[in-house]
Write a protein that holds these residues in place. Structure first.
Motif, mmCIF file in Angstrom:
data_model
loop_
_atom_site.group_PDB
_atom_site.id
_atom_site.type_symbol
_atom_site.label_atom_id
_atom_site.label_comp_id
_atom_site.label_asym_id
_atom_site.label_seq_id
_atom_site.Cartn_x
_atom_site.Cartn_y
_atom_site.Cartn_z
ATOM 1 N N SER A 144 0.817 -1.216 0.000
ATOM 2 C CA SER A 144 0.000 0.000 0.000
ATOM 3 C C SER A 144 0.849 1.263 0.000
ATOM 4 C CB SER A 144 -0.924 0.002 1.227
ATOM 5 O OG SER A 144 -1.788 -1.112 1.193
ATOM 6 N N PHE A 145 2.185 1.141 0.049
ATOM 7 C CA PHE A 145 3.046 2.302 0.176
ATOM 8 C C PHE A 145 3.974 2.370 -1.045
ATOM 9 C CE2 PHE A 145 2.091 0.535 4.337
ATOM 10 C CZ PHE A 145 1.414 1.596 4.919
ATOM 11 N N ASN A 146 4.128 3.600 -1.570
ATOM 12 C CA ASN A 146 4.902 3.773 -2.794
ATOM 13 C C ASN A 146 6.394 3.842 -2.509
ATOM 14 O OD1 ASN A 146 2.545 3.845 -4.348
ATOM 15 N ND2 ASN A 146 2.265 6.039 -3.970
ATOM 16 N N GLN A 147 6.786 4.692 -1.555
ATOM 17 C CA GLN A 147 8.202 4.887 -1.265
ATOM 18 C C GLN A 147 8.571 4.079 -0.021
ATOM 19 O OE1 GLN A 147 8.612 9.090 -0.794
ATOM 20 N NE2 GLN A 147 8.381 9.536 -2.961
ATOM 21 N N MET A 148 9.357 3.014 -0.184
ATOM 22 C CA MET A 148 9.794 2.191 0.939
ATOM 23 C C MET A 148 11.305 2.328 1.080
ATOM 24 S SD MET A 148 7.322 0.830 2.527
ATOM 25 C CE MET A 148 8.412 -0.118 3.561
ATOM 26 N N GLU A 149 11.738 2.394 2.336
ATOM 27 C CA GLU A 149 13.161 2.551 2.621
ATOM 28 C C GLU A 149 13.530 1.607 3.763
ATOM 29 O OE1 GLU A 149 16.308 6.047 4.053
ATOM 30 O OE2 GLU A 149 14.209 6.532 3.547
ATOM 31 N N GLU A 150 14.669 0.952 3.659
ATOM 32 C CA GLU A 150 15.147 0.004 4.679
ATOM 33 C C GLU A 150 16.421 0.554 5.303
ATOM 34 O OE1 GLU A 150 17.450 -3.755 3.873
ATOM 35 O OE2 GLU A 150 15.490 -4.625 4.378
ATOM 36 N N VAL A 151 16.450 0.599 6.669
ATOM 37 C CA VAL A 151 17.609 1.106 7.394
ATOM 38 C C VAL A 151 18.026 0.040 8.394
ATOM 39 C CG1 VAL A 151 18.525 2.905 8.903
ATOM 40 C CG2 VAL A 151 16.863 3.489 7.127
ATOM 41 N N GLU A 152 19.313 -0.331 8.388
ATOM 42 C CA GLU A 152 19.829 -1.353 9.315
ATOM 43 C C GLU A 152 20.731 -0.685 10.338
ATOM 44 O OE1 GLU A 152 22.591 -4.098 11.059
ATOM 45 O OE2 GLU A 152 23.197 -2.756 9.447
ATOM 46 N N ILE A 153 20.399 -0.832 11.630
ATOM 47 C CA ILE A 153 21.185 -0.258 12.725
ATOM 48 C C ILE A 153 21.379 -1.339 13.781
ATOM 49 C CG2 ILE A 153 21.327 1.503 14.512
ATOM 50 C CD1 ILE A 153 19.539 3.266 12.792
ATOM 51 N N SER A 154 22.638 -1.728 14.043
ATOM 52 C CA SER A 154 22.980 -2.718 15.078
ATOM 53 C C SER A 154 22.209 -4.015 14.897
ATOM 54 C CB SER A 154 22.726 -2.143 16.476
ATOM 55 O OG SER A 154 23.504 -0.984 16.682
ATOM 56 N N GLY A 155 22.065 -4.481 13.676
ATOM 57 C CA GLY A 155 21.400 -5.755 13.427
ATOM 58 C C GLY A 155 19.897 -5.688 13.443
ATOM 59 N N VAL A 156 19.287 -4.487 13.568
ATOM 60 C CA VAL A 156 17.834 -4.314 13.572
ATOM 61 C C VAL A 156 17.458 -3.570 12.295
ATOM 62 C CG1 VAL A 156 15.846 -3.349 14.759
ATOM 63 C CG2 VAL A 156 17.742 -4.311 16.073
ATOM 64 N N TYR A 157 16.485 -4.088 11.565
ATOM 65 C CA TYR A 157 16.057 -3.522 10.295
ATOM 66 C C TYR A 157 14.793 -2.692 10.517
ATOM 67 C CZ TYR A 157 19.317 -6.905 8.312
ATOM 68 O OH TYR A 157 20.417 -7.625 7.995
ATOM 69 N N SER A 158 14.845 -1.416 10.149
ATOM 70 C CA SER A 158 13.699 -0.509 10.264
ATOM 71 C C SER A 158 13.213 -0.174 8.860
ATOM 72 C CB SER A 158 14.084 0.764 11.005
ATOM 73 O OG SER A 158 14.502 0.470 12.317
ATOM 74 N N TYR A 159 11.885 -0.056 8.719
ATOM 75 C CA TYR A 159 11.275 0.177 7.398
ATOM 76 C C TYR A 159 10.450 1.460 7.465
ATOM 77 C CZ TYR A 159 12.830 -4.524 6.512
ATOM 78 O OH TYR A 159 13.600 -5.645 6.349
ATOM 79 N N LEU A 160 10.766 2.432 6.562
ATOM 80 C CA LEU A 160 10.162 3.745 6.556
ATOM 81 C C LEU A 160 9.545 4.004 5.186
ATOM 82 C CD1 LEU A 160 13.277 3.989 7.978
ATOM 83 C CD2 LEU A 160 12.209 6.067 8.841
ATOM 84 N N THR A 161 8.579 4.937 5.174
ATOM 85 C CA THR A 161 7.934 5.333 3.921
ATOM 86 C C THR A 161 7.724 6.844 3.952
ATOM 87 O OG1 THR A 161 6.073 4.930 2.441
ATOM 88 C CG2 THR A 161 5.594 4.980 4.785
ATOM 89 N N GLY A 162 7.586 7.430 2.758
ATOM 90 C CA GLY A 162 7.386 8.873 2.651
ATOM 91 C C GLY A 162 8.698 9.632 2.804
ATOM 92 N N ASN A 163 8.786 10.775 2.180
ATOM 93 C CA ASN A 163 9.964 11.634 2.311
ATOM 94 C C ASN A 163 9.548 13.038 1.858
ATOM 95 O OD1 ASN A 163 12.469 12.717 2.602
ATOM 96 N ND2 ASN A 163 13.408 11.583 0.917
#
Length: 421
Positions: free
Chosen positions: A359-378
């Motif tokens: 459902s989201f157009n802009q997806m971004e993946e960020v890895e910090i200390s072995g944890v993956y975070s997923y963000l959308t929008g900019n």
């Protein structure tokens, strides 16, 4: 030529002897007019086997014993020769067994034929065996019974010894006391049973009401099964959300925040820093109180005598600056701040083509200390990021707005303050 009477008498005597010999051999089973084949058998004992004893095969006599002599081995074994009528050949592997042919113990030889393509030749020695006599058979049958009887007598002796030891005077006394206690126990059980019966009779109406209430409760639970299903489903959704959330990172941040707050409170309590001095400095408090009182007096005077402080002119040569929404947005873009929506964090990597992100157009993946975070929008548009955030909370209830400046994460309050100007 005429024979004399002496010649006739001699011929008659010779003929008589010949007939006598033939008759004796015939009675013995030897027929000079039939073909006979002789075989030998070696036995350790013959158990009453005699010359002229029958040789049987399948219950039919096929020959007789001709002679019984000691063998040439000089070991006490006996060599038995028997003859068979006709041209019957004994196959190799067959045996001659001495058996009892009747109840009186008359012995005979029984041929145990084993089919084979090879045969014994006349005069050959064939294997022999001896059938166990009645005494041996009885002994073999009785021996197991004798052993069992001896074991039974031994067991009976042990049992009698144990019974004698148990049923002494003290044991009988203990048994008597045990039986009396058992009787008392049975009486107690009978009394308890009567009391329970009386209780059931007296509380029959209450028990009926309890059962009725239980039935109503069961019916109510059955009627509200759909609600319980929804509740369980909601708990399952909450559990999935908690499992998908980065609880470890959140707890670590809370611990860090708690340590920071504890340090700040400690500094405030000891009077360190501006806030500590502000709270612990009595002189500063007095000055602030005096300044507040002076400011209050000033406001009262301004309200009562505004002409002392404000002068109006018919012409105002100053400049009024109006900032349009378009110019504000341009200024915000140039400020370096941008907003994104944090959807979920996971200790395992998720695919950006996962169905939960469709459902989201802009997806971004960020890895910090072995944890993956997923963000959308900019975007730097607050209304746009709020719309994305509202949409994200439908799928991810824990979704949040995060702020960045030049690619580095900053406090959301600061970014909103800058973007709102």
């Amino acid at each position: 030529m005429k024979l004399t009477k002496y010649t006739k008498l001699g011929l008659l005597i010779v003929l008589s002897f010949a007939i006598f010999i033939w008759g004796m051999n015939y009675l013995k089973g030897i027929d000079f007019f039939k073909q006979n084949t002789t075989y030998n058998v070696v036995y350790e004992r013959v158990d009453g086997l005699l010359e002229s004893s029958a040789v049987m095969m399948n219950g039919y006599q096929v020959g007789q014993v001709k002679s019984i002599d000691f063998s040439d081995k000089n070991d006490g074994s006996l060599l038995v020769a028997f003859s068979m009528e006709g041209d019957f050949k004994i196959p190799r592997g067959s045996a001659a067994r001495i058996i009892s042919s009747d109840i009186m113990g008359t012995k005979s030889i029984k041929l145990q034929i084993v089919p084979s393509n090879a045969y014994y030749q006349p005069g050959d020695t064939i294997p022999g065996s001896i059938e166990e006599d009645l005494k041996e058979q009885v002994s073999m049958q009785v021996l197991p019974l004798k052993n069992k009887a001896e074991q039974l007598l031994g067991s009976l002796d042990s049992a009698i010894t144990v019974i004698t030891y148990v049923f002494n005077a003290e044991a009988r006394k203990n048994l008597s006391e045990s039986f009396s206690r058992i009787n008392q126990t049975i009486l107690n059980l009978e009394t308890a049973s009567n009391e329970i019966s009386e209780l059931l009779v007296s509380e029959k109406s209450n028990l009926k009401g309890i059962i009725q209430n239980m039935n109503e409760l069961s019916a109510s639970l059955n009627n509200n099964s759909d609600d319980f299903t929804n509740i369980v489903s909601n708990f399952s959704s909450i559990s999935d959300s908690l499992a998908a959330a980065d609880l470890a990172n959140l707890i670590e941040q809370l611990n860090t925040s708690a340590e920071g707050m504890s340090s700040i409170l400690s500094k405030i309590d000891t009077g360190t820093g501006t806030a500590g001095k502000l709270l612990n400095d009595e002189a500063l408090y007095s000055n602030l109180a005096d300044m507040s009182q002076s400011l209050d007096n000033l406001l009262k005077d301004f309200r009562n005598n505004p002409k002392r402080y404000v002068h109006f002119s018919a012409f105002d040569l100053g400049k009024n600056v109006f900032v349009s929404p378009q110019s504000a947005k341009v200024e915000n873009r140039d400020s370096g701040y941008n907003l994104k929506v944090h959807l979920v964090s996971s200790p395992t990597r998720l695919s950006l083509q996962n169905s939960i992100f469709e459902s989201f157009n802009q997806m971004e993946e960020v890895e910090i200390s072995g944890v993956y975070s997923y963000l959308t929008g900019n975007t730097s548009d607050i209304d746009e990021i709020m719309e994305i955030h509202s949409k994200a909370k439908i799928i991810f209830p824990d979704a949040s707005i995060v702020a960045f400046k030049n690619g580095r994460k900053v406090r959301l309050e600061k970014a909103l303050k800058k973007l709102g100007n």
